[in-house]
Design an enzyme around this catalytic site. Structure first.
Site, PDB file in Angstrom:
ATOM      1  CG  ASP A  71      -2.105   0.981   0.997  1.00  0.00           C
ATOM      2  OD1 ASP A  71      -2.530   1.160  -0.168  1.00  0.00           O
ATOM      3  OD2 ASP A  71      -2.605   1.568   1.976  1.00  0.00           O
ATOM      4  CE  LYS A 175       7.083   6.127 -10.297  1.00  0.00           C
ATOM      5  NZ  LYS A 175       5.717   5.760 -10.685  1.00  0.00           N
TER       6      LYS A 175
END
Lengths: 204, 204
Positions: A71, A175
């Site tokens: 999460d 990234k």
């Protein structure tokens, strides 16, 4: 051995699979491949950690497989950590990334403190319960307007520390090198390795 | 920064402090030094993980400090993982280590599979909640009778894999090198380091 990712998002499963790598000795699969019938698990625990643990433990218990669940979200200092665990639904349920970014930039209009961080928590569980929990983060600041087309979520408004481009202006390779998920996954990889070693039984 | 160990056992706190080392940049202290009034936290969650997480989260919330909590025990294959989470009270509440060892050896009398492992789970929490959870284990076998005077708990009946002495026959230095708690603490050390880095705030 199978490792199920507690997600139906094929892009996420692919990214996780890529970062975990092939030599780990587990066959990474998504929830879709393993159990079509498993109902959506609500992320309702009000912390990243709670959501990750909840998903991992439930999926491992229902499938009997080793399970990894994550999460993650964005925390903005000047907003007291918002959008936080509500990152995906900041502008409301079923709103787009664009709506979320617009709401965030509006709230940041008169803020000189632009500091923010992306955080990611990853839980590992097997049929007996939680094995471990790790996290990763990347610090940066909120841009004044959205820039870039890559990535998703808040990527167009997040400028990582030491860069002058948003996440959405970086290639996925660039990234990946510094992302919160990457940093958590590197730790998760070590945790899975340790877990596999712990399963090796000893000679009688 | 203070790191409180969720334990009133000064020996345990000392051991943890020694393994974490001085260069970590935290001041390790025991629950006794920080909050005399905090009531004993019951280890009632029926898993090591649950107990470690519960202790860390409660103590961190009540004291406002970074908190490390551990739960550990012995798992014996032929007994389906017993004594497990009940290791400390296997022979009943308020019984001695000797009573626990006697009960274990009785149950193992007719068992040819002597495999066992010590496991240790360590949770880290701050006032906002759980930060992470790591574990360590050491595999071995149950001896046929108790041997040695060092250590505590099941040390006199546990022979680590690759050794022909029980944990209680090893010096504390030798045991420290391979123990489940040591292995978990090495990971916990990394977790604390990462946590401290994550606190560094960025320039505005």
């Amino acid at each position: 051995m199978k490792l199920v990712i507690a997600s139906r998002n094929s892009k996420k499963v692919e990214e996780i699979s890529r970062i975990l790598g092939k030599r780990l000795g587990v066959e990474v699969c998504s929830l879709v491949e393993v159990d079509e019938s498993l109902p959506e698990i609500e992320e309702d625990t009000d912390t990243f950690q709670g959501n990750a643990v909840k998903k991992a433990v439930i999926v491992a218990a229902k499938t009997g497989l080793l399970c990894l669940a994550d999460d993650s979200g964005l925390e903005v200092f000047a907003l007291g950590g918002k959008p936080g665990v509500y990152s995906a639904r900041f502008a409301g349920e079923h709103k787009s990334d664009k709506d979320n970014n617009r709401k965030l930039l509006e709230l940041m209009l008169n803020k000189s403190d632009r500091r923010a961080r992306f955080v990611c928590y990853i839980a590992l569980a097997d049929r007996d319960g939680l094995v471990g929990l790790v996290s990763g983060q990347v610090k940066g600041r909120i841009a004044f307007r959205p820039k870039g087309k890559n990535g998703f979520g808040y990527d167009p408004v997040f400028v990582p520390y030491g860069y002058d481009k948003t996440f959405a202006q970086l290639s996925s390779g660039e990234k990946d090198k510094i992302s919160h998920r990457r940093r958590a996954l590197v730790k998760a990889r070590r945790m899975i390795k340790d877990y596999l070693v712990s399963l090796d039984s000893l000679p009688l």
